[in-house]
Design an enzyme around this catalytic site. Structure first.
Site, PDB file in Angstrom:
ATOM      1  N   GLU A 172       0.927  -0.614  -5.035  1.00 48.85           N
ATOM      2  CA  GLU A 172       0.329   0.705  -5.314  1.00 48.85           C
ATOM      3  C   GLU A 172       1.049   1.928  -5.446  1.00 48.85           C
ATOM      4  OE1 GLU A 172      -3.261   3.319  -3.544  1.00 48.85           O
ATOM      5  OE2 GLU A 172      -1.861   2.313  -2.489  1.00 48.85           O
TER       6      GLU A 172
ATOM      7  N   ASP B 101       0.850  -1.216  -0.216  1.00 41.45           N
ATOM      8  CA  ASP B 101      -0.084  -0.045  -0.148  1.00 41.45           C
ATOM      9  C   ASP B 101       0.888   1.322  -0.078  1.00 41.45           C
ATOM     10  OD1 ASP B 101      -2.639   1.350   0.422  1.00 41.45           O
ATOM     11  OD2 ASP B 101      -1.747   2.032   2.272  1.00 41.45           O
TER      12      ASP B 101
END
EC number: 2.4.1.18
Length: 635
Positions: A368, A315
């Site tokens: 990401e 993330d």
């Protein structure tokens, strides 16, 4: 009275590795470990707290008294406190009571290496084990093949707490219950992988799991560690891979968490310009501190080892890479070369990826990352960060911006779609339609589509079909597969009642068929990351808002011809160039009536004419259904 027995399971080599940032199995040493010492059952505790004046284990077994069970600090300046406490059993509730040597303040902290935690809002750690008899040997043996970059990779992203809930009281489904419902649903819809939004323990439900406290503990909201293992085991037995969201980018400053753990900036960077995240009001790891690197890489490997995870989606990588991320002038300091890149993070991410791929065959790491940082998904030995894939955020934003436009204006914006092909092969891209796109007033994906009800659903079918035909792997957030009407709400179940309506059934059917097509057509996956797997036929028909291209596999006979019509106008006798002679055989049409479409279609097989067109020697005249993607094979 202190009943802690002096004992250690650390070797000198362990300590050297820990200090050097190279100990990637720290969870086997730090934390709480049930064991027998001299015939007595108990628990060995070890915690890293170099700025502590004293450390005690407190819990339900000693009435939370500070000095009942004081740990001993090691002599080797490692900062590790340890000891064996007899007669403590599995399920015991505990914390570390730490008195800081800096200011004398006493705090109670959860164990950073706990395998299990109390259910929030309770915050203590729980003595537990990782024993489980796995039954996924077949999957694990074949994982390298199933997870390869030249294989289908269609991901169902989901939030365990709001996929489906008990109707009677809106309570969560357990891991065990999900093992029944979810596994069957993923088999039915045909996704190759499922991605769980963070399931490590987190205190605050509105964070969706992205503010972690228990990095080594699956959240107790849905059951115990073995229950999660059972869920993953069942998914593997049905041939479904499991990706876990992993959050090494930041962590909350909850009193029981990692922040100011021993009265010092132990895990977080001491400089607030690097150690505090202004967007999420959270703390940022000190990636240059060796012991912290050992903690994080050990954590990544832990989920691959003990939970058989097949991949980690990392993330907020962009927030880690740039020193000026979400910071104004004067709020950040350049690196030693005067640049904005965080050199410690770059080094850490490379080492993380190297450790993952060295130790676990057949897994994937997915970044990401929303910027143009170079070579995110390229090997470290040629200067890349070493990820297996990267989210194609540019494609996602451009595509959604295009699709929300009224169809009459699309001819002026075709470059928003064709632009992705100018950079599509600079990384190993995954095309995401993720949870972030269906919250905070953005509307659902269906809600973005223009036109009346029929056109909205036709546009959604068009979007999904275009996504599956575009090079790259795929990711769709839960609810999107049946056209969820409202935005995602983490506090309740998806609107499953929508499947009573034909248009929503049609969306689920087309996603199922697209997954089947993706898995059955080598041209859609064998060269999904290489430029020789894609060739434009015509990208310049802006006036009609139509473009056409060829997807290619390893064998020419597998090539697919794809035509996309982004308007609701049926186009008769639409001619496209074809590279060779033969017949064009229809294999997919997003306008089929079974999906809710109008049923406009071509003959199942059409003779290719020896008439040059689009710079090719052959051509064929087609009927283009409204708001559609059609695909053919040359036979």
């Amino acid at each position: 009275m202190n009943t802690v027995i002096t004992h250690s399971i650390f070797t000198d080599f362990d300590i050297d590795l820990f200090k050097a940032g190279k100990h990637f199995r720290l969870y086997e040493k730090l934390g709480a470990h049930m064991m027998s010492l001299n015939g007595v059952q108990g628990v060995y505790f070890a915690v890293w707290a170099p700025s502590a004046h004293s450390v005690s284990v407190v819990g339900d077994f000693n009435f939370w008294q500070q000095h009942s069970h004081s740990l001993n600090v090691r002599w080797d300046s490692s900062g590790i406190w340890e000891g064996f406490i007899p007669n403590i059993e599995k399920g015991a509730i505990y914390k570390y009571k730490i008195q800081s040597s800096i200011d004398g303040v006493v705090t109670e902290k959860a164990d950073p290496f706990a395998f299990f935690c109390e259910q929030p809002p309770k915050t203590a750690s729980v003595v537990w084990d990782l024993d489980y008899d796995w039954n996924d040997a077949k999957w694990m043996q074949n994982r390298k093949e199933n997870n390869a970059l030249d294989k289908p990779f269609s991901v169902y992203e989901m939030h365990l707490g709001s996929w489906k809930r008990h109707v009677e009281d809106n309570s969560f489904l357990s891991y065990q219950e999900l093992a029944l419902d979810l596994v069957q649903y993923l088999k039915e819809t045909g996704f190759t992988h499922v991605e769980f939004m963070p399931i490590m323990e987190y205190p605050y439900d509105p964070s969706w799991g992205y503010q972690l406290v228990g990095y080594f503990a699956p959240t107790s909201r849905f059951g115990n560690p073995q229950d999660l293992m059972y869920l993953i085991d069942k998914l593997h037995q049905e041939g479904i891979g499991v990706i876990l969201d992993w959050v090494p980018s930041h962590f909350p400053d909850d009193a029981h968490g990692l922040g100011f753990f021993d009265g010092s900036n132990l895990f977080e960077h001491p400089d607030r310009r690097k150690g505090y995240h202004p967007d999420w009001k959270s703390l940022v790891f000190n990636y240059g501190r060796n012991e912290v690197r050992s903690f994080l890489i050990s954590n990544a490997l832990f989920w691959l080892q003990h939970y058989h995870a097949d991949g980690l989606r990392v993330d907020a990588v962009a927030s880690m890479l740039y020193l000026d991320y979400s910071r104004k002038k004067g709020e950040w300091e350049p690196n030693i070369y005067g640049g904005r890149e965080n050199l410690d993070t770059i080094s850490f991410l490379k080492e993380f990826n190297e450790a993952v791929y060295l130790n676990y065959e057949g897994v994937q790491t997915i970044a990401e990352e929303s910027t143009s940082f170079p070579m995110v998904s390229r090997p470290t030995f040629i200067g890349g960060l070493g990820f297996g894939m990267k989210w194609m955020m540019g494609w996602m934003h451009d595509t959604l911006d295009y699709f929300k436009k009224d169809t009459i204006y699309r001819k002026y914006h075709q470059n928003e779609l064709t632009f992705s092909m100018t950079y599509a092969f600079t990384e190993n891209f995954m095309l995401p339609l993720s949870h972030d796109e269906v919250v905070y007033g953005k509307k659902s994906i269906l809600g973005r589509m223009p036109g009346d009800e029929w056109q909205q659903f036709a546009n959604l079918r068009l979007l999904y079909a275009y996504m599956f035909m575009h090079p790259g792997t795929k990711l769709l957030f839960m609810g999107g597969e049946f056209g969820q009407s409202s935005e995602w709400n983490f506090e309740k179940s998806l609107d499953w009642y929508l499947l009573e309506f034909s248009f929503h059934k049609g969306i689920k059917k087309i996603i199922t068929d697209l997954n089947t097509l993706y898995k059955s057509q080598p041209a859609l996956y064998e060269k999904q990351f290489t430029p020789d797997g894609f060739e434009w036929i015509n990208y310049s028909d802006h006036q009609n808002a139509v473009f056409s291209f060829i997807r290619k596999g390893n064998n020419q006979e597998d090539d697919l011809v794809v035509v996309c019509n982004f308007t609701p106008v049926v186009r008769e006798n639409y001619t496209i160039g074809i590279p060779r002679s033969g017949n064009l055989q229809s294999i997919f049409n997003s306008d089929e009536t079974i999906y809710g479409g109008s049923g406009v279609q071509n003959s199942k097989r059409m003779l290719i004419q020896s008439i040059p067109y689009d710079g090719r020697d052959y051509s064929v005249a087609l009927i283009l259904p409204p708001l559609s993607v059609i695909a053919f094979q040359i036979v």
